[in-house]
Design a protein around this motif. Structure first.
Motif, mmCIF file in Angstrom:
data_model
loop_
_atom_site.group_PDB
_atom_site.id
_atom_site.type_symbol
_atom_site.label_atom_id
_atom_site.label_comp_id
_atom_site.label_asym_id
_atom_site.label_seq_id
_atom_site.Cartn_x
_atom_site.Cartn_y
_atom_site.Cartn_z
ATOM 1 N N ASN A 1 0.775 -1.402 -0.032
ATOM 2 C CA ASN A 1 0.012 0.132 0.054
ATOM 3 C C ASN A 1 0.609 1.188 0.070
ATOM 4 O O ASN A 1 1.492 1.409 0.885
ATOM 5 N N PRO A 2 0.963 2.137 -1.090
ATOM 6 C CA PRO A 2 1.744 3.355 -1.090
ATOM 7 C C PRO A 2 1.660 4.407 0.028
ATOM 8 O O PRO A 2 2.308 4.996 0.601
ATOM 9 N N ASN A 3 0.350 4.254 0.667
ATOM 10 C CA ASN A 3 0.006 4.995 1.942
ATOM 11 C C ASN A 3 0.722 4.320 3.261
ATOM 12 O O ASN A 3 0.118 5.209 4.244
ATOM 13 N N GLU A 4 1.276 3.459 3.302
ATOM 14 C CA GLU A 4 1.754 2.727 4.346
ATOM 15 C C GLU A 4 3.376 2.878 4.328
ATOM 16 O O GLU A 4 3.968 2.185 3.505
ATOM 17 N N LYS B 1 1.331 18.333 7.345
ATOM 18 C CA LYS B 1 1.435 18.130 6.117
ATOM 19 C C LYS B 1 3.069 18.202 5.571
ATOM 20 O O LYS B 1 3.670 18.944 5.940
ATOM 21 N N GLU C 1 6.892 15.860 -0.566
ATOM 22 C CA GLU C 1 7.925 14.852 -0.995
ATOM 23 C C GLU C 1 9.301 15.254 -1.069
ATOM 24 O O GLU C 1 9.726 16.189 -1.289
ATOM 25 N N GLY D 1 1.643 14.926 1.213
ATOM 26 C CA GLY D 1 0.678 14.369 1.719
ATOM 27 C C GLY D 1 0.414 14.830 3.110
ATOM 28 O O GLY D 1 1.282 15.553 3.608
ATOM 29 N N LYS D 2 -0.416 14.145 4.112
ATOM 30 C CA LYS D 2 -0.324 14.479 5.194
ATOM 31 C C LYS D 2 -0.508 13.179 6.138
ATOM 32 O O LYS D 2 -0.867 12.018 6.077
ATOM 33 N N LYS E 1 -1.559 10.511 8.777
ATOM 34 C CA LYS E 1 -2.563 10.131 9.104
ATOM 35 C C LYS E 1 -2.379 9.821 10.847
ATOM 36 O O LYS E 1 -3.389 9.797 11.742
ATOM 37 N N GLU F 1 1.251 6.064 8.525
ATOM 38 C CA GLU F 1 0.206 5.972 7.630
ATOM 39 C C GLU F 1 0.029 7.376 6.912
ATOM 40 O O GLU F 1 -0.101 8.425 7.954
ATOM 41 N N ILE F 2 0.054 7.400 5.818
ATOM 42 C CA ILE F 2 -0.235 8.750 5.041
ATOM 43 C C ILE F 2 -1.626 8.816 4.460
ATOM 44 O O ILE F 2 -1.947 7.720 3.914
ATOM 45 N N GLU F 3 -2.210 10.037 4.484
ATOM 46 C CA GLU F 3 -3.367 10.153 3.717
ATOM 47 C C GLU F 3 -3.293 11.235 2.632
ATOM 48 O O GLU F 3 -2.382 12.006 2.696
#
Length: 106
Positions: free
Chosen positions: A36-39, A58, A61, A83-84, A86, A104-106
């Motif tokens: 998962n790219p958000n982890e 926030k 990159e 991103g932010k 999470k 974890e990113i959102e």
């Protein structure tokens, strides 16, 4: 974990069909999970030395999120995209194994 039975499987090489017996180790392997790219996971075991960002921050990159010490080296873990944050699953001084979910990113 449930052990699987040995089984013969077919495979083809240059239009020739073969059969092979899968080993128990292969049959009981951990199944592949699409990353998962958000982890952000730890890529090596180590100790979290410093958390550079807090939950809800926030981040752009390439910015440093945390520093992970492994094998006497300080590894900077960088933000893969804008991103932010999470949720943060680690604390400073915590030892983490390879593949541990850290942020974890959102």
């Amino acid at each position: 974990m449930e052990e699987k039975k040995l089984e013969l499987v077919d495979f083809v090489v240059n239009t020739r069909k073969y059969k092979t017996l899968l080993t128990i180790k292969y049959a009981n392997r951990k199944p592949y999970k699409v990353p998962n790219p958000n982890e952000i996971m730890s890529y090596i075991p180590g100790t979290v030395i410093k958390l550079k960002k807090k939950k809800g921050a926030k981040v752009k990159e390439g910015e440093v999120i945390l520093i992970l010490e492994a094998m006497k080296m300080m590894n900077k873990v960088l933000m893969p995209f804008n991103g932010k944050i999470k949720k943060i699953y680690v604390e400073e001084g915590q030892k983490v194994p390879k593949g541990h979910l850290m942020i974890e990113i959102e």
